[in-house]
Design an enzyme around this catalytic site. Structure first.
Site, mmCIF file in Angstrom:
data_model
loop_
_atom_site.group_PDB
_atom_site.id
_atom_site.type_symbol
_atom_site.label_atom_id
_atom_site.label_comp_id
_atom_site.label_asym_id
_atom_site.label_seq_id
_atom_site.Cartn_x
_atom_site.Cartn_y
_atom_site.Cartn_z
ATOM 1 N N GLY A 207 0.825 -1.194 0.000
ATOM 2 C CA GLY A 207 0.000 0.000 0.000
ATOM 3 C C GLY A 207 0.859 1.244 0.000
ATOM 4 O O GLY A 207 2.064 1.177 -0.275
ATOM 5 N N HIS A 208 0.232 2.384 0.320
ATOM 6 C CA HIS A 208 0.948 3.654 0.324
ATOM 7 C C HIS A 208 1.113 4.221 1.737
ATOM 8 O O HIS A 208 1.303 5.406 1.917
ATOM 9 C CB HIS A 208 0.260 4.674 -0.580
ATOM 10 N N GLY A 209 0.963 3.344 2.751
ATOM 11 C CA GLY A 209 1.224 3.779 4.116
ATOM 12 C C GLY A 209 0.015 4.415 4.779
ATOM 13 O O GLY A 209 -1.115 4.307 4.307
#
Ligand SMILES: *[C@@H]1O[C@H](CO)[C@@H](O)[C@H](O)[C@H]1NC(C)=O
Ligand SMILES: *[C@@H]1O[C@H](CO)[C@@H](O)[C@H](O)[C@H]1NC(C)=O
Ligand SMILES: *[C@@H]1O[C@H](CO)[C@@H](O)[C@H](O)[C@H]1NC(C)=O
Length: 324
Positions: free
Chosen positions: A160-162
């Site tokens: 994911g992107h955090g």
């Protein structure tokens, strides 16, 4: 203590998000209506099994505490055209709400993602997100404008992107984001780790009292990131400064590995430099570049504890890359 249970149609095909008029014996809207009207605390149990939900808005205000106990899998339709306004399962205008049960929300994201790229923010108050395992191709958790007093802990994120505050500052009249604590999380193989992102140019905003604490990063490309030049898909005025004011932000007890040499990046706005940004006990390693590096623009971080990198050690490149 009212407990509303679903019926038996856990076949992954019957759409249970509709109000029941016919065959289904307890779709979610009916269960919701019952528990929301209850004057004593109540629970909706979604038992084991796979349930298809096309689109469901569960709206308060409700009369007492509500718990949604998801034991099964709630699955989105494979065809993303079902989400006309980008909401899938939406809980809103609710106070005293708890989600439990260890179940799964399966957005069938690999299919939906391509068609579902615009950002959309929901407003939350006093929400806790605890003990979730989130795998996605976008932010694991994205905190929109108007969010206050949110507590996020024991989250495992990746891919994911955090975990992101924002994006913010894209639309006029955004409400401040204040009092967010992210703690005891593990972030693995993601693009970003702990991030605050505001659009270059665009609208006014306020972000303050944001704390990331006790976080393990495992092979994260940008583990600690403030990005006030956020500009994915070139949809911003990249040469203008962000008008969102950031203050009272801390990153404490963060350890692990960075996939890129720049473990810490603070890109703040020229017109509104970041105020009171703190780094304490940071131990993030890069496999080749030791120590990992750090970039700062328009910010003077306050440091304490042990740091295995020198804050602001590297120059900031003239052209910043746009990340999602
Ligand atoms: C984080 O987890 C550890 C071990 O599980 C626990 O001792 C600690 O209290 C937790 N910290 C927070 C802020 O929840
Ligand atoms: C680390 O992250 C990079 C970039 O996201 C990825 O290409 C690589 O496969 C990851 N390494 C491991 C061991 O997962
Ligand atoms: C930031 O923290 C300081 C010191 O605790 C406090 O005086 C100030 O009001 C805070 N600013 C915001 C915008 O919360």
């Amino acid at each position: 203590h009212v407990v509303a249970k679903f019926g038996t149609k856990a076949d992954g095909k019957t759409d249970l998000s509709k109000a029941s008029s016919i065959a289904l014996n307890f779709p979610i809207l009916d269960a919701w209506k019952e528990v929301c009207a209850s004057v004593t605390p109540s629970t909706v149990v979604i038992p084991k099994g796979t349930y298809l939900f096309t689109k469901v808005n569960l709206k308060g205000p409700c009369k007492a505490l509500i718990e949604i106990n998801v034991q099964g899998t709630i699955q989105a339709p494979a065809d993303p055209s079902a989400f006309k306004d980008l909401n899938w399962v939406r809980f809103y205008s609710i106070e005293n709400f708890k989600m439990s049960g260890g179940g799964i929300f399966d957005g069938q994201g690999c299919i939906a993602y391509e068609k579902n790229k615009d950002p959309h923010n929901n407003v939350f108050h006093g929400v806790n997100i605890i003990g979730c395992d989130i795998k996605t191709s976008d932010d694991c958790i994205s905190i929109g404008d108007g969010t206050k007093n949110m507590n996020i802990k024991e989250i495992t994120c990746g891919p994911g992107h955090g975990i992101s505050i924002g994006s913010l500052g894209k639309f006029p009249n955004e409400e401040p984001v204040e009092g967010i604590k992210v703690s005891n999380c593990t972030i693995i193989n993601t693009l970003n780790g702990a991030r605050i992102k505001t659009w270059a140019g665009e609208s006014l905003g306020i972000v303050s009292d944001i704390h990331f604490e006790d976080i393990i990063m495992n092979n994260v490309s940008s583990p600690i990131l403030i990005d006030q030049k956020y500009c994915p898909w070139s949809k911003c005025k990249i040469n203008e400064e962000s008008k969102v004011k950031l203050s009272n932000i801390s990153f404490k007890n963060i350890r692990g590995t960075s996939a890129l040499p720049e473990a810490v990046k603070f890109i703040c706005s020229d017109s509104l430099p970041c105020q009171n940004v703190e780094l304490a006990n940071i131990d993030i390693k890069h496999t080749r570049v030791e120590p990992a590096t750090s970039q700062c623009l328009n910010v003077k971080p306050i440091t304490s504890g042990k740091l295995n990198l020198t804050p602001c050690s590297s120059p900031v490149p003239k052209t910043l890359s746009a990340t999602a």
